[in-house]
Design a protein around this motif. Structure first.
Motif, short mmCIF file in Angstrom:
data_model
loop_
_atom_site.label_atom_id
_atom_site.label_comp_id
_atom_site.label_asym_id
_atom_site.label_seq_id
_atom_site.Cartn_x
_atom_site.Cartn_y
_atom_site.Cartn_z
N ALA A 32 -2.27 1.78 26.00
CA ALA A 32 -3.55 1.08 26.12
C ALA A 32 -4.01 0.47 24.80
N GLY A 33 -3.30 0.72 23.72
CA GLY A 33 -3.73 0.24 22.41
C GLY A 33 -3.10 -1.08 22.01
N ALA A 34 -3.56 -1.59 20.88
CA ALA A 34 -3.01 -2.83 20.32
C ALA A 34 -1.80 -2.56 19.43
N LEU A 35 -1.71 -1.37 18.87
CA LEU A 35 -0.65 -1.02 17.93
C LEU A 35 0.70 -0.89 18.65
N VAL A 36 1.72 -1.58 18.14
CA VAL A 36 3.07 -1.46 18.68
C VAL A 36 3.78 -0.31 17.98
N ASN A 37 3.77 -0.35 16.65
CA ASN A 37 4.36 0.73 15.88
C ASN A 37 3.79 0.74 14.48
N SER A 38 4.00 1.85 13.79
CA SER A 38 3.52 2.02 12.43
C SER A 38 4.49 2.92 11.70
N ALA A 39 4.68 2.69 10.42
CA ALA A 39 5.61 3.51 9.65
C ALA A 39 5.14 3.59 8.21
N VAL A 40 5.38 4.75 7.61
CA VAL A 40 5.17 4.89 6.17
C VAL A 40 6.47 4.41 5.53
N VAL A 41 6.51 3.12 5.21
CA VAL A 41 7.77 2.52 4.76
C VAL A 41 8.23 3.06 3.41
N SER A 42 7.29 3.55 2.61
CA SER A 42 7.68 4.13 1.32
C SER A 42 8.38 5.48 1.50
N ASP A 43 8.29 6.09 2.68
CA ASP A 43 9.08 7.30 2.95
C ASP A 43 10.56 6.97 3.02
N ALA A 44 10.88 5.80 3.54
CA ALA A 44 12.28 5.36 3.64
C ALA A 44 12.76 4.74 2.33
N GLN A 45 11.85 4.05 1.63
CA GLN A 45 12.21 3.40 0.38
C GLN A 45 11.06 3.57 -0.62
N PRO A 46 11.11 4.60 -1.44
CA PRO A 46 10.02 4.88 -2.37
C PRO A 46 9.68 3.73 -3.32
N ARG A 47 10.65 2.86 -3.61
CA ARG A 47 10.36 1.74 -4.52
C ARG A 47 9.39 0.73 -3.93
N TYR A 48 9.11 0.81 -2.61
CA TYR A 48 8.11 -0.07 -2.01
C TYR A 48 6.70 0.26 -2.50
N SER A 49 6.53 1.40 -3.11
CA SER A 49 5.22 1.80 -3.63
C SER A 49 5.39 2.29 -5.07
N PRO A 50 5.31 1.37 -6.03
CA PRO A 50 5.55 1.74 -7.43
C PRO A 50 4.59 2.81 -7.96
N ASP A 51 3.37 2.89 -7.39
CA ASP A 51 2.42 3.89 -7.91
C ASP A 51 2.51 5.23 -7.20
N GLY A 52 3.48 5.39 -6.26
CA GLY A 52 3.72 6.67 -5.62
C GLY A 52 2.86 6.96 -4.40
N ARG A 53 1.91 6.09 -4.08
CA ARG A 53 1.13 6.31 -2.86
C ARG A 53 1.99 5.94 -1.65
N ALA A 54 1.54 6.33 -0.47
CA ALA A 54 2.28 6.06 0.77
C ALA A 54 1.91 4.68 1.31
#
Length: 173
Positions: A32-54
């Motif tokens: 019933a929602g608008a969201l198709v999917n969501s992911a913490v992409v920095s869990d798979a590739q930490p370099r996506y978040s240089p400051d270490g946040r998710a």
């Protein structure tokens, strides 16, 4: 037969102080929602978040405002909406081909005359479909164009000529 117009995708990017998950995963939206999917992409590739946040990437198949899906994204990750810091939202028109019934899977990747094509428009409209199509194309034996002898190439003879497909490009049957 006319093709349905491609679907747009809106991606909302947020950061959280830390990931709510112990392992990389994709969280699916509710029917019933608008969201198709969501992911913490920095869990798979930490370099996506240089400051270490998710870094959280969340997708919808319609143009959505961040404030309209914030609570849904937070619920999907088991966090408070106030924990999500919004970075940006991007809508890409024609991001995915529409997959209407009857779904035609595994469309040919060889166009003839030594030309190959791959992309999600040759399989399922998804990253998985694009990867499957690319792998399927790469496994095809190379063939010289009609009427020509095999030429010497700088690339290995086992590498086929591949055109990277995109979802908005017209495709040959």
């Amino acid at each position: 037969m006319s093709r349905p117009p491609p679907r747009q995708v809106t991606t909302h990017l947020h950061v959280l102080p830390e990931s709510p998950w112990r392992t990389p995963l994709i969280v699916l939206g509710q029917p019933a929602g608008a969201l198709v999917n969501s992911a913490v992409v920095s869990d798979a590739q930490p370099r996506y978040s240089p400051d270490g946040r998710a870094l959280v990437a969340s997708a919808t198949l319609e143009r959505t405002r961040e404030e309209d899906v914030r609570a849904e994204i937070a619920r999907a990750h088991g966090v408070s909406p106030s924990d999500l810091e919004h970075l940006t939202s991007v809508t890409v028109a024609g991001a995915q081909p529409a997959a209407l019934p009857p779904l035609q899977l595994r469309r040919p990747v060889e166009l003839g005359d030594g030309l190959y094509v791959c992309g999600d428009h040759r399989d399922t409209p998804s990253i998985q479909g694009a990867m499957a199509s690319g792998a399927w194309t790469a496994r095809r034996p190379p063939r010289p164009p009609a009427g020509r002898r095999r030429e010497r190439r700088l690339m290995p003879a086992s590498a086929p000529t591949i055109l990277a497909g995109c979802t908005t490009a017209p495709t040959a049957q």
